[in-house]
Design an enzyme around this catalytic site. Structure first.
Site, PDB file in Angstrom:
ATOM      1  N   SER A 182      26.463  41.592  -6.508  1.00  0.00           N
ATOM      2  CA  SER A 182      26.126  40.160  -6.504  1.00  0.00           C
ATOM      3  C   SER A 182      24.883  39.948  -5.659  1.00  0.00           C
ATOM      4  CB  SER A 182      27.250  39.324  -5.914  1.00  0.00           C
ATOM      5  OG  SER A 182      26.812  37.985  -5.756  1.00  0.00           O
ATOM      6  N   TYR A 195      33.377  37.699   0.825  1.00  0.00           N
ATOM      7  CA  TYR A 195      32.987  38.168  -0.512  1.00  0.00           C
ATOM      8  C   TYR A 195      31.596  38.817  -0.473  1.00  0.00           C
ATOM      9  CZ  TYR A 195      31.222  37.682  -5.352  1.00  0.00           C
ATOM     10  OH  TYR A 195      30.643  37.893  -6.576  1.00  0.00           O
TER      11      TYR A 195
HETATM   12  P1  NAD Z   1      35.883  35.990 -13.892  1.00  0.00           P
HETATM   13  O1  NAD Z   1      36.858  35.208 -13.079  1.00  0.00           O
HETATM   14  O2  NAD Z   1      35.602  35.514 -15.266  1.00  0.00           O
HETATM   15  O3  NAD Z   1      36.383  37.483 -14.011  1.00  0.00           O
HETATM   16  C1  NAD Z   1      37.088  38.130 -13.001  1.00  0.00           C
HETATM   17  C2  NAD Z   1      38.070  39.067 -13.665  1.00  0.00           C
HETATM   18  O4  NAD Z   1      38.623  39.927 -12.672  1.00  0.00           O
HETATM   19  C3  NAD Z   1      39.249  38.377 -14.356  1.00  0.00           C
HETATM   20  O5  NAD Z   1      39.403  38.947 -15.651  1.00  0.00           O
HETATM   21  C4  NAD Z   1      40.454  38.744 -13.500  1.00  0.00           C
HETATM   22  O6  NAD Z   1      41.649  38.878 -14.253  1.00  0.00           O
HETATM   23  C5  NAD Z   1      40.003  40.059 -12.910  1.00  0.00           C
HETATM   24  N1  NAD Z   1      40.624  40.378 -11.617  1.00  0.00           N
HETATM   25  C6  NAD Z   1      40.503  39.695 -10.455  1.00  0.00           C
HETATM   26  N2  NAD Z   1      41.230  40.296  -9.501  1.00  0.00           N
HETATM   27  C7  NAD Z   1      41.805  41.378 -10.074  1.00  0.00           C
HETATM   28  C8  NAD Z   1      42.679  42.403  -9.602  1.00  0.00           C
HETATM   29  N3  NAD Z   1      43.098  42.429  -8.318  1.00  0.00           N
HETATM   30  N4  NAD Z   1      43.089  43.359 -10.472  1.00  0.00           N
HETATM   31  C9  NAD Z   1      42.675  43.346 -11.771  1.00  0.00           C
HETATM   32  N5  NAD Z   1      41.841  42.397 -12.261  1.00  0.00           N
HETATM   33  C10 NAD Z   1      41.420  41.436 -11.431  1.00  0.00           C
HETATM   34  O7  NAD Z   1      34.573  36.116 -13.024  1.00  0.00           O
HETATM   35  P2  NAD Z   1      33.090  36.648 -13.284  1.00  0.00           P
HETATM   36  O8  NAD Z   1      32.226  35.647 -12.627  1.00  0.00           O
HETATM   37  O9  NAD Z   1      32.861  37.022 -14.690  1.00  0.00           O
HETATM   38  O10 NAD Z   1      33.066  37.943 -12.371  1.00  0.00           O
HETATM   39  C11 NAD Z   1      32.761  39.246 -12.865  1.00  0.00           C
HETATM   40  C12 NAD Z   1      31.991  39.997 -11.812  1.00  0.00           C
HETATM   41  O11 NAD Z   1      30.706  39.372 -11.637  1.00  0.00           O
HETATM   42  C13 NAD Z   1      32.630  40.030 -10.432  1.00  0.00           C
HETATM   43  O12 NAD Z   1      32.446  41.307  -9.864  1.00  0.00           O
HETATM   44  C14 NAD Z   1      31.834  38.990  -9.668  1.00  0.00           C
HETATM   45  O13 NAD Z   1      31.852  39.242  -8.277  1.00  0.00           O
HETATM   46  C15 NAD Z   1      30.461  39.204 -10.257  1.00  0.00           C
HETATM   47  N6  NAD Z   1      29.506  38.114 -10.046  1.00  0.00           N
HETATM   48  C16 NAD Z   1      29.670  36.919 -10.664  1.00  0.00           C
HETATM   49  C17 NAD Z   1      28.732  35.914 -10.440  1.00  0.00           C
HETATM   50  C18 NAD Z   1      28.854  34.560 -11.097  1.00  0.00           C
HETATM   51  O14 NAD Z   1      28.044  33.684 -10.792  1.00  0.00           O
HETATM   52  N7  NAD Z   1      29.807  34.340 -11.968  1.00  0.00           N
HETATM   53  C19 NAD Z   1      27.641  36.139  -9.600  1.00  0.00           C
HETATM   54  C20 NAD Z   1      27.514  37.375  -8.980  1.00  0.00           C
HETATM   55  C21 NAD Z   1      28.453  38.364  -9.225  1.00  0.00           C
END
Ligand code: NAD
Length: 291
Positions: A182, A195
């Site tokens: 991130s 985080y």
């Molecule tokens: P999201 O909530 O759509 O996806 C998160 C997923 O992780 C879900 O499918 C959930 O079921 C799964 N999950 C969470 N905890 C878990 C666990 N303990 N065991 C198994 N599965 C688990 O969120 P997203 O935004 O698509 O996030 C995806 C990645 O992108 C993450 O690593 C997040 O940190 C990163 N990210 C997102 C953003 C953003 O702006 N959305 C920015 C930077 C980084």
């Protein structure tokens, strides 16, 4: 895949706060994740991939992109069966195979089970995408409970370690590990102290593991997203952050999951054969201070 001018601008985002864990199906503005106009080229034909957090958000788009490119996939999630079923349905509609596993990646034994079930289903493993994460915003350091701190670290960094350790004995020359980091792991952010610390750790983990696995011909890279419109945002960020989401980018909008997925395809395929230890920022110009 929509054209960029079809993606909603920040000013269209009003605070919609969903309970945690959020359901993608309940979001007022649906994320773009189906890559409907993406042109696949068989880049992952014959490959098997595990995608943690593959049910929603960025993970759903990666899952669909991988299937379109010919991979057989396992997706791992820990809540919302409905969203996981929908991702499986979308993958199968694209002619792919998708095993869904509901479990918690923060426990090493669960990670070993994920790999074992994938091997039982497909007979091999080529690609690991560590993408599942937990975050919950808090205004101050004092408000981060020991329980939250533990959950954040166990999911976001222990989970990545455990998955890599479980997968490694089955990976071979040419296999890849892709981690999701991130931008806040580089810049910091006042409301996600725990985080952002885990994401900084993911970046360093990527570099060290890439150096360690180089001789075995296994590549390790990391995608660093900026603001992306996913369910996580609606359930973990304060309303004032969701309003006008992504306004700080050059395009005055957040990224959409399907805008990140093609980079995961590239990192998973031989197209990136000279890349390892790379941290790839996809941030809409929201720059880290040191890059
Ligand atoms: P999201 O909530 O759509 O996806 C998160 C997923 O992780 C879900 O499918 C959930 O079921 C799964 N999950 C969470 N905890 C878990 C666990 N303990 N065991 C198994 N599965 C688990 O969120 P997203 O935004 O698509 O996030 C995806 C990645 O992108 C993450 O690593 C997040 O940190 C990163 N990210 C997102 C953003 C953003 O702006 N959305 C920015 C930077 C980084």
């Amino acid at each position: 895949m929509a054209t960029p001018d079809q993606y909603p601008l920040s000013k269209e985002f009003k605070a919609q706060v969903l309970p945690y864990p959020p359901k993608q199906s309940e979001m007022h503005i649906q994320p773009f994740s189906d890559l409907s106009t993406y042109k696949a080229a068989g880049k992952l034909q014959g490959k098997t991939a595990i995608i943690t957090g593959g049910a929603t958000g960025i993970g759903r788009a990666i899952s669909i992109a991988f299937v379109k490119e010919g991979a057989e996939i396992t997706i791992v999630y820990n809540s919302n069966d409905e969203d996981a079923d929908e991702t499986k349905r979308l993958c199968e509609a694209n002619g792919g195979k998708c095993l869904i596993i509901k479990t918690d990646v923060s426990e090493a034994e669960n990670c070993r089970q994920i790999v074992a079930q994938t091997l039982a289903e497909y007979g091999k493993l080529d690609i690991l995408v560590n993408n599942a994460a937990y975050q919950m915003s808090q205004k101050s350091l004092e408000e981060i409970t020991e329980e939250q701190l533990t959950r954040t670290f166990r999911t976001n960094i222990f989970g990545y370690f455990f998955m890599a350790q479980a997968a490694l004995p089955h990976l071979q020359k040419g296999s890849v590990i892709i981690n999701t980091g991130s931008i806040v792991g580089k810049t910091g952010i006042p409301i996600l102290i725990d985080y952002s610390a885990t994401k900084g750790a993911v970046h360093a983990f990527t570099k060290s593991l890439a150096l360690n696995l180089g001789e075995r011909g296994i590549r390790v890279n990391c995608v660093i997203p900026g603001p992306v419109w996913t369910p996580n945002i609606t359930a973990t960020m304060p309303p004032e952050e969701i309003n006008n989401y992504g306004h700080e980018t050059v395009f005055s909008r957040p990224g959409q999951p399907e805008e990140l997925a093609p980079m995961y395809v590239m990192l998973a395929s031989d197209d990136s054969s000279f890349m390892t230890g790379s941290l790839i920022e996809i941030t809409g110009g929201k720059l880290s201070s040191d890059s």
